[in-house]
Design a protein around this motif. Structure first.
Motif, PDB file in Angstrom:
ATOM      1  N   UNK A 176     -43.673  72.445   0.658  1.00  0.00           N
ATOM      2  CA  UNK A 176     -43.472  71.238  -0.179  1.00  0.00           C
ATOM      3  C   UNK A 176     -44.164  70.001   0.203  1.00  0.00           C
ATOM      4  N   UNK A 177     -45.286  69.838  -0.083  1.00  0.00           N
ATOM      5  CA  UNK A 177     -46.008  68.499   0.394  1.00  0.00           C
ATOM      6  C   UNK A 177     -45.333  67.394   0.211  1.00  0.00           C
ATOM      7  N   UNK A 178     -44.715  67.346  -1.051  1.00  0.00           N
ATOM      8  CA  UNK A 178     -43.755  66.007  -1.384  1.00  0.00           C
ATOM      9  C   UNK A 178     -42.836  65.424  -0.331  1.00  0.00           C
ATOM     10  N   UNK A 179     -42.350  66.344   0.615  1.00  0.00           N
ATOM     11  CA  UNK A 179     -41.666  65.561   1.733  1.00  0.00           C
ATOM     12  C   UNK A 179     -42.131  65.334   3.023  1.00  0.00           C
ATOM     13  N   UNK A 180     -43.401  65.922   2.949  1.00  0.00           N
ATOM     14  CA  UNK A 180     -44.129  65.704   4.273  1.00  0.00           C
ATOM     15  C   UNK A 180     -45.096  64.335   4.346  1.00  0.00           C
ATOM     16  N   UNK A 181     -44.888  63.703   5.525  1.00  0.00           N
ATOM     17  CA  UNK A 181     -45.631  62.287   5.668  1.00  0.00           C
ATOM     18  C   UNK A 181     -46.407  62.299   6.833  1.00  0.00           C
ATOM     19  N   UNK A 182     -47.565  61.717   6.824  1.00  0.00           N
ATOM     20  CA  UNK A 182     -48.410  61.738   7.998  1.00  0.00           C
ATOM     21  C   UNK A 182     -49.014  62.798   8.750  1.00  0.00           C
ATOM     22  N   UNK A 183     -49.352  63.717   7.879  1.00  0.00           N
ATOM     23  CA  UNK A 183     -50.107  64.891   8.469  1.00  0.00           C
ATOM     24  C   UNK A 183     -51.349  64.330   9.070  1.00  0.00           C
ATOM     25  N   UNK A 184     -51.750  64.539  10.195  1.00  0.00           N
ATOM     26  CA  UNK A 184     -52.914  63.882  11.061  1.00  0.00           C
ATOM     27  C   UNK A 184     -52.740  62.949  11.784  1.00  0.00           C
ATOM     28  N   UNK A 185     -51.402  62.270  11.837  1.00  0.00           N
ATOM     29  CA  UNK A 185     -51.305  60.843  12.399  1.00  0.00           C
ATOM     30  C   UNK A 185     -50.750  61.573  14.005  1.00  0.00           C
TER      31      UNK A 185
ATOM     32  N   UNK B 249     -39.074  64.613   5.025  1.00  0.00           N
ATOM     33  CA  UNK B 249     -37.801  63.609   4.820  1.00  0.00           C
ATOM     34  C   UNK B 249     -36.912  64.666   4.246  1.00  0.00           C
ATOM     35  N   UNK B 250     -35.571  64.569   5.063  1.00  0.00           N
ATOM     36  CA  UNK B 250     -34.584  65.436   5.007  1.00  0.00           C
ATOM     37  C   UNK B 250     -33.742  64.833   4.635  1.00  0.00           C
TER      38      UNK B 250
ATOM     39  N   UNK C 288     -37.994  63.362  16.552  1.00  0.00           N
ATOM     40  CA  UNK C 288     -37.593  62.112  16.488  1.00  0.00           C
ATOM     41  C   UNK C 288     -36.960  61.608  15.190  1.00  0.00           C
ATOM     42  N   UNK C 289     -36.623  60.255  14.890  1.00  0.00           N
ATOM     43  CA  UNK C 289     -36.207  59.841  13.952  1.00  0.00           C
ATOM     44  C   UNK C 289     -36.910  58.357  13.813  1.00  0.00           C
ATOM     45  N   UNK C 290     -36.995  57.862  12.483  1.00  0.00           N
ATOM     46  CA  UNK C 290     -37.645  56.359  12.297  1.00  0.00           C
ATOM     47  C   UNK C 290     -36.865  56.065  10.840  1.00  0.00           C
ATOM     48  N   UNK C 291     -36.814  55.099  10.922  1.00  0.00           N
ATOM     49  CA  UNK C 291     -36.434  54.163   9.198  1.00  0.00           C
ATOM     50  C   UNK C 291     -37.691  54.045   8.569  1.00  0.00           C
ATOM     51  N   UNK C 292     -38.679  53.827   8.940  1.00  0.00           N
ATOM     52  CA  UNK C 292     -40.033  53.724   8.233  1.00  0.00           C
ATOM     53  C   UNK C 292     -41.237  54.373   9.105  1.00  0.00           C
ATOM     54  N   UNK C 293     -41.999  55.163   8.236  1.00  0.00           N
ATOM     55  CA  UNK C 293     -42.883  55.771   9.166  1.00  0.00           C
ATOM     56  C   UNK C 293     -44.225  54.915   9.335  1.00  0.00           C
ATOM     57  N   UNK C 294     -44.876  54.816  10.316  1.00  0.00           N
ATOM     58  CA  UNK C 294     -46.008  53.995  10.502  1.00  0.00           C
ATOM     59  C   UNK C 294     -47.329  54.785  10.705  1.00  0.00           C
ATOM     60  N   UNK C 295     -48.296  54.913   9.854  1.00  0.00           N
ATOM     61  CA  UNK C 295     -49.639  55.635   9.833  1.00  0.00           C
ATOM     62  C   UNK C 295     -50.382  55.142  10.507  1.00  0.00           C
ATOM     63  N   UNK C 296     -51.506  55.599  10.770  1.00  0.00           N
ATOM     64  CA  UNK C 296     -52.815  55.183  11.092  1.00  0.00           C
ATOM     65  C   UNK C 296     -53.542  54.646   9.844  1.00  0.00           C
TER      66      UNK C 296
END
Length: 317
Positions: A23-32, A38-39, A141-149
């Motif tokens: 489910x790619x729609x819930x994945x963020x930051x692949x490669x960071x 997102x759960x 870990x957890x974050x309120x906002x993901x910081x990408x490269x």
């Protein structure tokens, strides 16, 4: 083809193409530095890092508690780079059967000490016999906002969380195996053996940074990754790069170029990130070291000239 010819990032590119995400729609930051999922409206971070005897550390030069501390710290640094806080760890280990129990218990004392420091817990793992020591920590870990490269934009300021080059000098000193070390030499060795991840910046990064990266593979190399991911040009101002006095003393005594250590040293678990100029005031403990511009590549501004920098760093393959 031998994987050594591909290099670390060439190999990664080939391998990830073989993986399917359900489910790619819930994945963020692949490669960071981390990936996030997102759960139930919350962002969970996932990362993993390894310490391999002979590749990442030399047993006879590494106290076991320091090894355990470092294993945790290098993973926490990746979580911080994505604006997160560490929560739960799972460890896989491989030990030679003849390894002394005292050394193994020392590693775990270091792991526990670091876990308390970073307010997280290791809750399980796996063990196996191995020809050399292998320590592999998987961390959530957890974050309120993901910081990408990939979030740096033209006009922003590039900021460095602390000094670089110290760990390389510390490793060189450690390998000299001197009977006695001076004070500045001991501090450099500690920078290599006992890095401290910048968890103190996590909350502010999640609020104000647009991009970030852990620079443990070297300032130039990892900044190059951020520039490429964001599709921007990054210009360091040589006069603004922070020079540590202990490192400067070491380089002068050894006849070395201090900027080579700062740019290409590696093992400095600091964070490089970009922010809007108005948000610099939230990072008084950090160093504004350059600018984000339109274009590509990595440059060092020295006087009135911009000199290209090799975006090279430590590679794991």
């Amino acid at each position: 083809m031998e994987i050594g010819r591909l290099g670390e990032f060439g190999l990664i590119d080939r391998l990830v193409k073989l993986l399917e995400i359900k489910d790619p729609s819930v994945v963020v930051g692949f490669g960071d530095d981390c990936s996030a999922v997102s759960v139930d409206g919350k962002l969970l971070l996932f990362t993993g890092d390894i310490q391999l005897e002979g590749r990442h550390f030399i047993k006879k030069l590494t106290p076991p508690e320091d090894l355990g501390w470092k294993l945790v710290s290098v993973n926490v640094s990746d979580v911080v780079a994505c604006g997160g806080k560490p929560e739960w760890g799972f460890i896989s280990v491989g030990f030679p059967p003849e390894l002394g129990l005292d050394y193994v218990e020392g590693i775990y004392r270091g792991i526990n000490k670091a876990s308390r420091h970073y307010r997280m817990s290791v809750i399980g793992g796996n063990t196996t016999s191995s020809d050399s020591i292998i320590l592999d920590l998987f961390l959530t870990g957890t974050t309120r906002r993901f910081i990408p490269r990939s979030g740096a934009t033209d006009g922003q300021i590039v900021v460095l969380s602390g000094y670089t080059g110290l760990a390389r000098a510390g490793l060189e000193l450690l390998m000299m195996e001197k009977k006695e070390y001076q004070g500045f030499e001991k501090r450099l060795i500690d920078a290599f053996l006992k890095p401290v991840a910048r968890l103190d910046l996590s909350e502010k990064l999640s609020r104000y940074a647009s991009s970030a990266i852990d620079i443990s593979d070297g300032l130039a190399g990892d900044t190059g990754h951020l520039a490429e991911s964001s599709g921007v040009k990054i210009v360091f101002d040589k006069e603004k790069l922070p020079v540590n006095e202990d490192l400067l003393t070491y380089c002068r005594k050894a006849g070395k170029n201090v900027y080579d250590y700062m740019l290409y040293g590696g093992e400095d678990y600091q964070i490089l990130f970009s922010v809007d100029r108005d948000n610099l005031r939230y990072f008084p403990e950090c160093f504004p070291v350059g600018s984000i511009e339109k274009g590509t590549g990595l440059f060092l501004k020295d006087g009135g000239r911009e000199v290209p920098i090799r975006p090279e760093g430590f590679t794991h393959i």
